[in-house]
Design an enzyme around this catalytic site. Structure first.
Site, short mmCIF file in Angstrom:
data_model
loop_
_atom_site.label_atom_id
_atom_site.label_comp_id
_atom_site.label_asym_id
_atom_site.label_seq_id
_atom_site.Cartn_x
_atom_site.Cartn_y
_atom_site.Cartn_z
N LYS A 26 20.15 6.03 2.74
CA LYS A 26 21.21 7.09 2.93
C LYS A 26 22.45 6.30 3.40
CE LYS A 26 21.68 10.96 6.58
NZ LYS A 26 20.77 11.88 5.65
N GLY A 105 12.01 13.86 6.61
CA GLY A 105 11.46 14.53 7.90
C GLY A 105 10.44 13.83 8.98
N ARG A 352 21.45 11.10 -2.95
CA ARG A 352 20.43 10.36 -3.45
C ARG A 352 19.83 10.67 -4.81
NH1 ARG A 352 16.30 12.68 1.27
NH2 ARG A 352 16.11 14.85 0.35
N HIS A 468 10.27 21.95 2.21
CA HIS A 468 9.31 20.99 2.44
C HIS A 468 8.16 21.00 1.68
CE1 HIS A 468 6.13 18.95 4.36
NE2 HIS A 468 7.00 17.96 4.51
N SER A 777 -13.49 -10.03 -22.24
CA SER A 777 -13.01 -8.39 -21.88
C SER A 777 -13.39 -8.50 -20.48
CB SER A 777 -13.77 -7.46 -22.74
OG SER A 777 -13.22 -6.24 -22.10
N CYS A 844 -11.44 -3.89 -19.46
CA CYS A 844 -11.95 -2.81 -19.90
C CYS A 844 -12.67 -2.02 -18.72
CB CYS A 844 -13.08 -2.86 -21.07
SG CYS A 844 -14.42 -3.91 -20.52
#
Lengths: 893, 893
Positions: A26, A105, A352, A468, A777, A844
């Site tokens: 901010k 918030g 933002r 919100h 693997s 894997c």
């Protein structure tokens, strides 16, 4: 002495975006806007460094902070022509938190700071509206009392409500100035009574109180939980932004609003925003009043009869549009803006990067790349691979019959089916029992975030697209419908009323976050597909990534989905799944109960043609792409029946006495099956199993190659190897079968034999094992279990406590443990390459579909990752992103 | 061209002891004896290299071997004045195997080779005894037919038995020369019929046949099993020794015998041996005829009425004694000799280090060091630490009533109690069921070795102190009584008859290998103690070793035994054992069933005083030596009842409904308890447990220190740590309790907190963990389980197959896996020292009592090993030996 305070305003700023770690997002963006010449109310930012100092030093501030704050206040006074406590031109400020990561918030804010019995009169005189000034003052006292002095906010509301009741008022606006003064006196009295300290009238004292409260709120429980959920470090701290107040609620030429430079839901390139006349910003966000559209286009689309900003204040509107474009070009991303118009003068309060749905993120990234604003690499980097998950799950069938209960605002796209839950606790409990729920609330507050995490979808009766609930749901990638005014929820009774219909806790509903529909019951869904910007980003990702992406797939269906989602092969075909099929399980059980190699082989021979068919189909679907088949892995008792009825039945069909069978089952039971008789240990004990599986593979290879008209070279993977000799033993069986099959078929059989690296010893002995293995693997599920000594099946009893107490930062079964498990992988790669420089390397485990783990694979230099078919696009994008981020990191070093 | 053949004889030899790897021990020692000027029948040795070549090249001999053998035969002819097939002076030879490691009776031998229809007449003429010559010839044909041509030896015996029956003869000696000729013709016919090939009359052909048979016998199943049991490499190969025959059975001036330069049972410095007049060596070893003593002393001691060699042939005896002394001085060890006297001329046939009991080994090593023959380090090096085990187990109480059934020869000391088994199969099956057995046989053969391994003791009805049973039992360190002539065993019926008493399979007997007594039933045993040469060797070992040796001990009894056996501290005190005690288990269960931290703490408070008492006693017994206490480790469900009756009882005492209790028990059950909720995970979930344990430790520390008048510094060990934060969490609890206890007591509490390294991740993260750990103790049981991914509890279903198929060379739970687990230990040490150079390092897994693992600990640089109290002396000796062998290795590099 470090700089603790950075000022901004009047077209200049001490800081900017580069100091984001110090100023918070901010503060940095305010400084950036100021430097760009945008009208930002002047102010200053106290750095995150001060926050860290505050926590490291028993809540004490660093030396020199006070002097720097005073200097910044002096500058602010010069810039505004106002000063603290001035009886005519009082300086009023807002004090807000601002961390590096968005924590909407979660922390505290104080507005109108600087008001007192003297300055309130000045504000009244300046605004010509005593009621406005007094209302602002009482709001400030209430906020300060709550946030700084710890007096329950509800107590203030009661004083106000009492008065309104006494006077028979309905709205705040009905109070007279005199009545407001009484309220203010009551508020002050309340504070003094509750805290033993009078409400401070001295603005500087107010300021330091507010600064302390903001820093203190960094560690409130809500913020701590939020950071934990979002993986934000607790050490980063928050900055404090002190900024001159502007008022959107001064009169009818005043307004306040929020806007996105593009549509955050669809990504469309059109300004998207709402405002309220004569209101403060908090009112827009809270969603209590339904706001007006900014553009005429949007107003027409929403068929609103309230005028748009474009129509109401065309000049201010044009100025605003200009700033929007400037900011988007400057930040090269969709901007989420807050603005206030004070008596016709536009002030930019915040900018933002805008939160957006994943669809919007894809469209915006692709559009911006096509517009030349960003590169394709940047476009790829912008998409959080995990966010794609919601696109990869079913949506509602277009022509499915829908029993629509109500329609609200489509706040976050995607569809979900679940049982109704009325609060976070219900939602969480249901999730723990594996039940999917839709959280239904009047509106949400930060306290509901936890419940939103547990729910598969969210519905609110109130609020707009920027409420919100909407913002958080989009961030979480969960379907969300807001502002469903037809819906009346009674959480206490556990009843929702929609017209005459009633729904209760636990009833199933379906929601469509793309259309805003709420439907009764379970509505059919359809499979997702790759198209539009999604497909485009995938093409770009494929061009960028180095890692191959394969699928874990056993059935033809899975293999087809995998191909559709871009699988470059099968990285893990678990053959045991084929053994569990209904038609085969009895032969499998016969095999297990066999007393001699001969009878075991006879039972296996029954399974052989079915296995051969399985493999042939997979080879055909994959059209010559690699298919890595793992030999039988699980302990044999997993195939045996558990219930008495099943045991009796098997005893009958196998011609064995039930007692004998029960004894055999008991014999096969293990204390620690995870560490028991499984993997290649089965093949060493019962070579017939490996033999028959190898035969099925090779015969399928020949059949599929003939059908495809191209060579098929299966990869055969030996599981749970701890020592090279185990691999050698199984390999010799496979080689013998290969010779036999190729002799019978009269043609050569090509194949590769490799191994899972899923035990610490295998990783450590990789140099030796690689002598015999064409590929490794990494089976990171088992490797994590053995490296940590944690059984995934049993972890639920302590892992949550570990995460909660911060003993482990992450669940190592979700995101690979780079330090321990990762170290073993690095060791295995280094040692394996020593004896076989061109050894095949893949992963894997389930980590193969986790972006953070994929980034690790990229760094470690694996050739491929393999994951579930539905996670292919996530893996493809994550692999590309790992390349981009890796390049960036190298550049910055 | 390599030298494939080494000749010896007439005071010179091509080879010697340094070429033992090529010549085998027998061949090398023959060469050595020849070089020393001892009368050795001349001959030559074909090297082990030839054997390896033979197996690597499809049973073909290397180039030039034939030429070298012919040259050696020429030299042998010159040395003996005899040649193959010579009608007057025929060369007769023995062909024997001879590997580097002793494999008595495992491979093939051919004697009297060179005899044919012509040379048998020469032998008859030379010896003046046609029957002797013909008997030798028929024996040769029989042996050759059996060993080289594969005709069942029994078939030859039948021909001989038929003739004896026909003629009514009882002894072989009754046959006339003519009848022997008939037998010989019959033998030849049998061979031709069975094999289609006539018995070869050409000595050179006979020789190559015999050489091939000896090499071939290297891989017969008996030899393969023996090597596996004794850890002998299959690649080492055998040499073949071809040596001129001498005859101990030529007349009454001829004899053959075996001797040890010291008593192999007690170690006394006195010649110990037996001989048979007019006999071949095999007869002495087989134990079919009871032999005569060599020395008068021995004859008098055994009250034999048959004259000693000393009395019969005093000059030859003196010559022999002289050679014995020479050889012992030369080889610096007790020698096991074979000799033959041919018509009064002494020939030395073999010398080798004598097998001995562990008591003898200790006495001989100590005596030789005291005699100045060897150093104390060499003395220590000579004792196999594992062999001490038998001295550390109970012997029969001196004054226990004994129901003596019979007495035989005390062939291998120590006492044992077990059920009677009549064959190896019975013995092995019983062992698998955990039942101890005494193997009872008429006599043993190499086929019985497996059964002897499974038995706790061995009894034979026949044979002497050097019989197969006696030699093998001494090697295995098992009590053994031989030559129990009063005992009649009927294996088929499963009955032993001793006089009028009958014993059956499964009846319990006790044997005392030191007195030769066989007793009915279970006779009380007494605890072992360290004294005499054993104690002396231990003192020397303690002076040499670097590693500290601690004990794993929980009870005062164990701690006292540990001290008695030289423990330098307690390396592992498992506190859970204390929880299982009858008086405490109910409080422990209450604690587990507690629903809140408070009720959990209340239950723990009941256990606290008992734990405190336990710890205080241990501290007092250890008198200030280190005591390392591990916090509670096992999963809680281990403490809960299993049977319905127990559940009902607990439900009653705990005041819980049985159903609730059953549910709670079911909830605590785990899929993989080994990887479940245990170790420090308990302390993280239930901090109260660690809290109460820490309190018990600290309060005990203060109490014990006061009583002892010296400081006590407990080591507190946190188990199952995978990440430093786990340790930090538990450490903070401990630290808090330490402050509380020391404040209450008004005196400081000193202590150390460290961790087990028993998970691969802990080893990998050692640098980080060492920041918080004062010491590491390697818990190699769990580390082996997790590194291999093998549950020790479940390994029985596949580990035996692994060992049998050679997939694993050793059981990694017995001897530490140096490559994998060892690598993790090396990594942990290196990384741990990076952040804490003086970190304490020990091992407390069961490997701590295994000599090979202790050698690893010495190499790895650990400070101590900790093992069960009864294994202390083994560990002390193994630690010293590791130093000696390490020094030797460094010198040779």
């Amino acid at each position: 002495m470090p700089t603790w305070v950075y000022s901004f305003g009047e077209g200049v700023a001490d800081g900017g975006i580069r100091l984001r770690h110090l100023l918070g997002t901010k503060g940095a963006n305010l400084a950036e806007m100021a430097s760009l010449g945008l009208p930002v109310p002047p102010g200053f930012t106290i750095t995150t460094e001060v926050c860290r100092h505050y926590y490291a030093n028993d809540h004490r501030y660093p030396l020199d902070l006070e002097r720097q704050v005073n200097a910044a206040l002096d500058l602010l006074s010069r810039r505004t022509g106002r000063s603290f406590g001035h009886p005519e031109k009082p300086l009023l400020v807002s004090v807000r938190s601002g961390a590096l990561a968005a924590m909407p918030g979660m922390m505290d804010t104080v507005l109108n700071l600087g008001l007192n019995d003297v300055t309130v009169e000045a504000l009244a005189a300046e605004s010509g509206d005593a009621r406005f000034a007094l209302d602002s003052y009482r709001r400030f006292i209430q906020m300060f009392g709550d946030v700084v002095m710890g007096v329950d906010g509800q107590a203030f509301e009661e004083i106000l409500d009492d008065l309104k009741e006494r006077e028979g008022y309905f709205n705040d606006t009905e109070l007279t100035a005199g009545e407001w003064r009484k309220v203010i006196a009551g508020f002050k009295e309340l504070i003094a009574d509750e805290t033993g300290t009078p409400f401070p009238l001295e603005p500087l004292e107010q300021l330091w109180g507010a600064i302390g409260a903001v820093f203190g709120s960094w560690s409130n429980s809500r913020a701590v939980t939020f950071r934990k959920l979002h993986g934000i470090s607790s050490n980063s701290g928050t900055a404090v932004n002190v900024q001159a107040m502007v008022f959107g609620n001064m009169d009818e030429r005043s307004a306040t609003g929020v806007a996105f430079t593009r549509n955050p839901s669809t990504g469309e390139r059109q300004l998207y925003g709402e405002f309220l006349l004569n209101a403060q910003g908090e009112e827009v966000v809270a969603g209590l009043r339904t706001p007006q559209d900014i553009t005429e286009t949007a107003r027409l689309a929403s068929r609103s009869d309230r005028p748009s900003l474009e129509a109401l204040m065309p000049e201010t509107y044009r100025e605003f549009i200009d700033y929007c474009q400037k900011l988007e070009r400057h930040f090269k991303d969709i901007q989420d803006l807050e603005f206030t118009i004070e008596r016709g003068k536009l002030w930019m309060l915040q900018t933002r990067s805008g939160r957006r749905t994943v669809e919007a993120a894809l469209k915006i990234a692709v559009d911006m790349a096509n517009e030349g604003l960003i590169s394709r690499e940047e476009a790829v980097e912008r998409i959080d691979p995990s966010s794609l998950e919601q696109l990869l799950h079913p949506t509602i069938e277009a022509d499915a019959p829908r029993d629509i209960l109500a329609t609200g605002l489509p706040a976050s796209p995607g569809a979900a089916v679940g049982e109704i839950a009325f609060n976070s606790e219900q939602a969480e409990k249901a999730r723990q029992r594996g039940i999917k729920v839709i959280l239904v609330r009047a509106e949400t507050s930060p306290d509901d975030v936890h419940g939103m995490h547990s729910a598969v979808g969210v519905v609110t009766a109130r609020g707009g697209m920027t409420s919100h609930a909407a913002v958080i749901a989009r961030g979480l990638g969960k379907p969300c419908v807001v502002g469903v005014s037809a819906l009346k929820a009674d959480p206490v009774a556990g009843i929702i009323t929609v017209g005459k219909r009633e729904l209760r806790t636990g009833d199933v509903i379906t929601i469509d976050g793309s259309s805003g529909q709420i439907m009764a019951g379970r509505v059919p869904m359809k499979e997702p597909e790759l198209s539009g910007p999604f497909a485009e980003i995938m093409t770009w990702a494929d061009a960028i990534r180095r890692l191959e992406v394969r699928a874990n797939a056993e059935t033809p269906t899975e293999a087809r989905i995998a191909r559709q989602f871009g699988a470059q092969g099968i990285g893990l075909c678990r053959t045991e799944h084929m053994f569990f099929e209904n038609s085969r399980i009895s032969a499998v059980r016969e095999m297990i109960l066999a007393e001699t190699p001969e009878s075991r082989r006879a039972a296996l021979e029954k399974i052989l043609p079915m296995q051969r068919q399985d493999f042939a189909e997979l080879f055909e679907i994959m059209e010559g792409r690699p298919v890595c088949i793992r030999l039988l892995d699980p302990p044999l008792h997993e195939f045996l029946p558990r219930t008495e009825r099943e045991v009796a039945e098997l005893a009958r069909t196998a011609g064995v006495a039930p007692d004998v069978l029960r004894r055999r089952i008991a014999n096969l039971e293990e204390y620690n099956p995870m560490l028991g008789h499984r993997g290649c240990r089965l093949a060493v004990s019962f070579p017939e199993i490996a033999e028959v599986q190898a035969r099925a593979i090779f015969e399928a290879t020949i059949a599929a190659a003939e059908k495809l008209g191209r060579p098929v070279v299966p990869e055969i993977m030996v599981p749970l190897v701890a020592a090279r000799k185990e691999l050698d033993y199984v390999k010799s069986i496979i080689a013998r079968v290969a010779v036999e099959v190729s002799e019978t078929a009269g043609q050569p059989v090509n194949y590769q034999v490799g191994t899972m690296i899923e035990l610490p010893r295998a990783a450590l002995m990789a140099e030796d094992i690689a002598q015999s293995a064409a590929f490794f693997s990494f089976g990171t599920n088992d490797l994590t279990q053995t490296t940590f000594g944690i059984s995934r099946d049993d972890a639920a009893s302590f892992l949550p406590t570990y995460l909660q107490k911060g003993v482990l930062a992450r669940d190592p079964f979700v995101s690979i443990d780079r330090d321990g498990v990762g170290e073993l992988i690095r060791i295995a790669i280094e040692r394996g390459r020593k004896s076989r420089p061109d050894i095949g390397l893949g992963m894997c485990g389930e980590h193969g579909g986790d972006p953070a783990s994929i980034a690790f694979c990229e760094e470690a230099g694996l050739a491929y990752v393999s994951c579930s078919p539905f996670r292919m696009p996530i893996a493809r994008l994550a692999a590309a992103r790992a390349v981009v981020l890796g390049k960036k990191e190298r550049l910055s070093n």
